[in-house]
Design an enzyme around this catalytic site. Structure first.
Site, short mmCIF file in Angstrom:
data_model
loop_
_atom_site.label_atom_id
_atom_site.label_comp_id
_atom_site.label_asym_id
_atom_site.label_seq_id
_atom_site.Cartn_x
_atom_site.Cartn_y
_atom_site.Cartn_z
CD GLN A 40 29.38 20.86 38.40
OE1 GLN A 40 30.04 22.09 38.54
NE2 GLN A 40 28.98 20.37 39.43
CG HIS A 71 39.78 21.13 50.46
ND1 HIS A 71 40.61 20.37 49.51
CD2 HIS A 71 38.69 21.55 49.92
CE1 HIS A 71 39.62 20.21 48.51
NE2 HIS A 71 38.58 20.87 48.68
CD GLU A 95 35.75 19.39 45.12
OE1 GLU A 95 34.94 19.78 45.79
OE2 GLU A 95 36.64 19.88 44.40
CG ASP A 115 27.28 20.31 45.81
OD1 ASP A 115 26.68 20.31 44.49
OD2 ASP A 115 28.59 20.52 45.85
CG ASP A 147 20.10 28.37 43.89
OD1 ASP A 147 19.91 29.24 44.47
OD2 ASP A 147 21.36 28.32 42.95
CG ASP A 165 35.31 24.61 48.18
OD1 ASP A 165 35.70 25.10 47.02
OD2 ASP A 165 35.68 23.28 48.35
N PRO A 174 25.49 26.97 38.06
CG PRO A 174 26.59 25.33 39.09
CD PRO A 174 26.21 25.58 37.68
#
Length: 299
Positions: A40, A71, A95, A115, A147, A165, A174
């Site tokens: 990305q 969050h 994040e 992630d 993945d 998230d 993804p």
């Protein structure tokens, strides 16, 4: 490679495009990061109104001034409803703020975080300290760069709470397979019998047939015995943002007020900026038009 930033009246502006018919301009102080990972396009901007902002593929994903609303809304309704959340799976959330909120619960024994974009996570560790606040160093964390769809296919572990998230739905990238019945069925198999799954489910639509929120909720409803839909306004998103939950046992909206208050007190969560038992009740109090959308046969 940079996010699309244009000058107007002597100031730099980033354009966040909601649709072909609406766009929001944000004044930019400084462009901190601009790169393209394997998965990305990533930009981090310092803005005048929202503070530091994370932009993925030209869309705002998180902002310094209001990320806590998003969050805390994603994490705590499920975590506080579950009587003893020990094993937690986080999908996406590079994040680190979702992780930050999860590990506030002293019941947590282990957090597995999946992630796919390792480079993005490293960028977040360096530039988004206000988001993660050192959470990546917690010894309860197992970080896996893989993945999510493939991970769940081979996963043999069962979890108390699973939180998704991940980037908004798209036809490529993804997140392409994440918002599907097949994926949610794999989520169900990875939950303990009393486990809870929560995913953000995009902007709340105004009329039937627009957006993904209703489709995501209905998909969960076809899989889980208990499903819940809730939302909160996120200023940096410029819209009311929805969350959908599924469980074979727990209904988040039916969690007793007194028990939530006790749980929040016993887990030392009274210092949260947004979430408490009263906020919980309000999140699940849906206005008539939203309830009608969820029940409508129009798609």
């Amino acid at each position: 490679m940079n996010a699309t930033i244009k000058k107007n009246s002597g100031r730099k502006w980033f354009t966040d495009r909601d649709s072909p018919y609406r766009q929001i301009l944000h004044g930019v102080k400084k462009h901190i990061v601009s790169t393209r990972t394997k998965f990305q396009k990533v930009d981090i901007l310092d803005t005048y109104q929202l503070g530091r902002v994370v932009v993925l593929d030209e869309k705002i994903q998180s902002a310094e001034t209001d990320e806590y609303i998003y969050h805390e809304s994603l994490v705590h309704p499920a975590m506080a409803t579950h009587r003893n959340p020990e094993e937690i799976l986080i999908l996406g959330a590079g994040e680190g703020a979702t992780l930050r909120e999860v590990i506030r619960h002293p019941t947590v024994r282990r957090v597995t975080m999946i992630d796919i974009d390792e480079e993005f996570v490293h960028i977040c560790k360096k530039y988004l300290e206000k988001w993660h606040r050192g959470a990546f160093a917690d010894p309860r964390l197992e970080m896996i760069h893989a993945d999510a769809f493939a991970y769940l296919k081979d996963c043999r572990q069962l979890f108390d709470v699973i939180l998704a998230d991940i980037s908004d739905p798209s036809d490529c990238g993804p997140s392409a397979e994440i918002y599907t019945r097949k994926f949610y069925s794999r989520i169900k198999k990875a939950l303990k019998p009393d486990g809870i799954f929560v995913t953000h489910s995009t902007a709340v639509p105004d009329i039937p047939g627009q957006g993904m929120a209703v489709k995501i909720f209905r998909t969960l409803r076809s899989i889980f015995a208990e499903t819940d839909f809730y939302y909160e306004y996120i200023p940096s998103f410029g819209s009311a943002w929805s969350f959908s939950a599924g469980s074979m046992r727990y209904s988040l909206r039916s969690a007793p007020f007194s028990r939530l208050q006790r749980t929040i007190r016993e887990r030392d969560l009274e210092g949260l900026a947004f979430y408490d038992a009263e906020t919980h009740a309000r999140l699940f109090s849906l206005p008539k038009q939203v309830r009608s959308l969820l029940l409508s046969k129009n798609r």
